[in-house]
Each structure stands twice: as C-alpha cells, then as structure tokens.
Write a protein that holds these residues in place. Sequence first.
Motif, PDB file in Angstrom:
ATOM      1  N   UNK A  84     -15.794  72.080   9.047  1.00  0.00           N
ATOM      2  CA  UNK A  84     -17.230  72.323   9.093  1.00  0.00           C
ATOM      3  C   UNK A  84     -18.008  71.369   9.975  1.00  0.00           C
ATOM      4  N   UNK A  85     -17.399  70.238  10.327  1.00  0.00           N
ATOM      5  CA  UNK A  85     -18.154  69.252  11.088  1.00  0.00           C
ATOM      6  C   UNK A  85     -17.225  68.297  11.817  1.00  0.00           C
ATOM      7  N   UNK A  86     -17.812  67.459  12.655  1.00  0.00           N
ATOM      8  CA  UNK A  86     -17.157  66.308  13.256  1.00  0.00           C
ATOM      9  C   UNK A  86     -18.096  65.127  13.080  1.00  0.00           C
ATOM     10  N   UNK A  87     -17.572  64.008  12.615  1.00  0.00           N
ATOM     11  CA  UNK A  87     -18.381  62.800  12.456  1.00  0.00           C
ATOM     12  C   UNK A  87     -18.164  61.803  13.588  1.00  0.00           C
ATOM     13  N   UNK A  88     -17.011  61.922  14.249  1.00  0.00           N
ATOM     14  CA  UNK A  88     -16.593  60.922  15.217  1.00  0.00           C
ATOM     15  C   UNK A  88     -15.755  61.588  16.294  1.00  0.00           C
ATOM     16  N   UNK A  89     -16.055  61.320  17.554  1.00  0.00           N
ATOM     17  CA  UNK A  89     -15.283  61.862  18.672  1.00  0.00           C
ATOM     18  C   UNK A  89     -14.786  60.713  19.540  1.00  0.00           C
ATOM     19  N   UNK A  90     -13.473  60.625  19.692  1.00  0.00           N
ATOM     20  CA  UNK A  90     -12.855  59.633  20.568  1.00  0.00           C
ATOM     21  C   UNK A  90     -12.338  60.359  21.801  1.00  0.00           C
ATOM     22  N   UNK A  91     -13.045  60.219  22.910  1.00  0.00           N
ATOM     23  CA  UNK A  91     -12.616  60.835  24.167  1.00  0.00           C
ATOM     24  C   UNK A  91     -11.618  59.903  24.848  1.00  0.00           C
ATOM     25  N   UNK A  92     -10.364  60.065  24.468  1.00  0.00           N
ATOM     26  CA  UNK A  92      -9.321  59.167  24.954  1.00  0.00           C
ATOM     27  C   UNK A  92      -8.547  59.741  26.133  1.00  0.00           C
ATOM     28  N   UNK A  93      -8.435  61.058  26.226  1.00  0.00           N
ATOM     29  CA  UNK A  93      -7.610  61.676  27.267  1.00  0.00           C
ATOM     30  C   UNK A  93      -8.107  61.289  28.655  1.00  0.00           C
ATOM     31  N   UNK A  94      -7.181  60.951  29.518  1.00  0.00           N
ATOM     32  CA  UNK A  94      -7.537  60.603  30.891  1.00  0.00           C
ATOM     33  C   UNK A  94      -6.286  60.575  31.748  1.00  0.00           C
ATOM     34  N   UNK A  95      -6.430  60.901  33.013  1.00  0.00           N
ATOM     35  CA  UNK A  95      -5.282  60.904  33.921  1.00  0.00           C
ATOM     36  C   UNK A  95      -5.640  60.243  35.238  1.00  0.00           C
ATOM     37  N   UNK A  96      -4.606  59.750  35.904  1.00  0.00           N
ATOM     38  CA  UNK A  96      -4.709  59.335  37.293  1.00  0.00           C
ATOM     39  C   UNK A  96      -3.516  59.920  38.014  1.00  0.00           C
ATOM     40  N   UNK A  97      -3.613  60.050  39.309  1.00  0.00           N
ATOM     41  CA  UNK A  97      -2.510  60.590  40.090  1.00  0.00           C
ATOM     42  C   UNK A  97      -2.368  59.796  41.377  1.00  0.00           C
ATOM     43  N   UNK A  98      -1.147  59.781  41.902  1.00  0.00           N
ATOM     44  CA  UNK A  98      -0.936  59.175  43.213  1.00  0.00           C
ATOM     45  C   UNK A  98      -1.317  60.202  44.275  1.00  0.00           C
ATOM     46  N   UNK A  99      -1.292  59.811  45.509  1.00  0.00           N
ATOM     47  CA  UNK A  99      -1.710  60.681  46.624  1.00  0.00           C
ATOM     48  C   UNK A  99      -3.177  61.077  46.506  1.00  0.00           C
ATOM     49  N   UNK A 100      -4.011  60.146  46.065  1.00  0.00           N
ATOM     50  CA  UNK A 100      -5.430  60.468  45.879  1.00  0.00           C
ATOM     51  C   UNK A 100      -6.335  59.524  46.656  1.00  0.00           C
ATOM     52  N   UNK A 101      -5.844  58.976  47.767  1.00  0.00           N
ATOM     53  CA  UNK A 101      -6.716  58.139  48.580  1.00  0.00           C
ATOM     54  C   UNK A 101      -7.870  58.973  49.118  1.00  0.00           C
ATOM     55  N   UNK A 102      -8.947  58.329  49.444  1.00  0.00           N
ATOM     56  CA  UNK A 102     -10.118  59.051  49.925  1.00  0.00           C
ATOM     57  C   UNK A 102      -9.914  59.617  51.327  1.00  0.00           C
ATOM     58  N   UNK A 103      -9.040  58.993  52.111  1.00  0.00           N
ATOM     59  CA  UNK A 103      -8.814  59.456  53.479  1.00  0.00           C
ATOM     60  C   UNK A 103      -7.790  60.588  53.550  1.00  0.00           C
TER      61      UNK A 103
END
Length: 255
Positions: A84-103
């Motif tokens: 019925x509800x949520x009291x607390x949200x932990x946004x933990x998911x996250x990723x990084x990848x190689x081959x992601x230089x800006x150039x």
Amino acid sequence: MQRWVGRVALVTGASVGIGAEICRVFVKHGMKVVGCARDVDKIRSICEQEDIKSAKGSLMPIKCDLTKENEILSMFEEIRKTYGCVDLCINNAGISEINTTLLEGDTDSWRRMLEVNVIGLCICTRESVKLMRENNINDGQIIHISSMSAYRIAPGGFAFYSGTKSMVKALAEGLRNELRAAKSGIRVACISPGMVDTEFHKRLFKDNPEEAKRRVSQFTCLKAEDIARAVVNILEMQPHVDINDILIRPTEQPF
C-alpha cells in the motif's frame, strides 16, 4: 532505527554489493524490504540465508530493469497491492561502462548510463514520493547512492559517468527544494562513496579481470557494510535533522 520497524523500503540494485547489504541490514531491523534488480535470483538467494530467514523483517524480490519504465511502473503497482505504500526509497542501482570517453565514446553506452543512473532514479523517486503522499507519509526518506565522481573526474575516461553522478547531486537538491516548497517533511540525501570493493569493478572490466582486481587492491577499499552503516546513520536522525550528502572514501584513496 526503532521508528522504521514494520515500514516499507525499496532498494534498487539489490542483487549484490551495496544494495544487497542494505537489504540485509533493513530486514534485520524489522523493515519490509522490496529489493529489485534484473538478476532477481540473487535476491531470492539472500532471502534463503539463515540470518535473513530468522530476522524480524522481510525481503520481497522483484525483477525490474530500470531502463524500462513499464517494468518500474509494474513494480510500483505490485508494491501498492502488497503493502500500500513506500516509506523509504534507496536509489542504489548505477552503472558505468568503458569506451565512454567524450571524444570517442559509444552512444549506446552513454544512453544506458543515463537511463539507469538518472532517468530510472528519477522515475523511482517520483513514484516513491507519489505513494508517500497518497498515504500522508510526511517523514519518508529518499536516499541516492551517488559517487565521489559527482565531485571530481577520475582519470581513465570516466567523464560521462561523472556527469551522470553530478546530475544525481543536482537532482537531489532540486527534489529537496520542491518538497520544501510543498511543505513536505520527506527528506532527501545522497551518499557519495569513493572506491568500494563490490561487483562494480568486476562488471566494468568484465573483459579484463586483472584490471578489476588491480583497482580494488591498490589500497584498502570501502566495504558494502560501510555504506549501509552510513544509510543507517541518516535514518537514525531526528526529524528536524536533514542530512543532504555524505562523502565517504577510503582513508588511503588519493583522488
């Protein structure tokens, strides 16, 4: 943590590392925990651990790909039907990848990081606050597990990843401003870790396991338990105390 006993927490990226440890800690504190990840079997295996089976709280695994809004919305519908509800949200998911230089970075890799680190986080936050407000929950908590990369750009072509984490920091402050304007007592925090010895580096360097091992052996890294302890510290604060950001890194980490 007594006031959180019996209350409902959502933890994203709950299959391994920081997310899995936060789930364990919450269950032991008597909370009803919803853990989501793409690899839901790993969350189910946590449920079967003896210390979790005997704990005061509970853990409900849900399969959810945060790059797919329909799966996120389906997850929240399941939470609504079950608790019925949520009291607390932990946004933990996250990723990084190689081959992601800006150039020379790969566009699809940029897009995946944005979808998980930013868009998925925003959808989970929006839907969590919506459920809190529907249930007149005025003391809820949103916590983003961010990164020290929000404050500095690590060498090695991680500028785009740092950009997503800088967005997380800005989004947390923007959300806090919106909640204050709405006269809500829901609090918002970021925890920004340095190097943590989790699956993160193994996944990042899946084609080069020796590099993954080298990175976490340079010095004594943080452990998932250290970040979970920081989460508990935020939750133990009195309602008039609003911790906005915790920067935490290994003592020996030079950057």
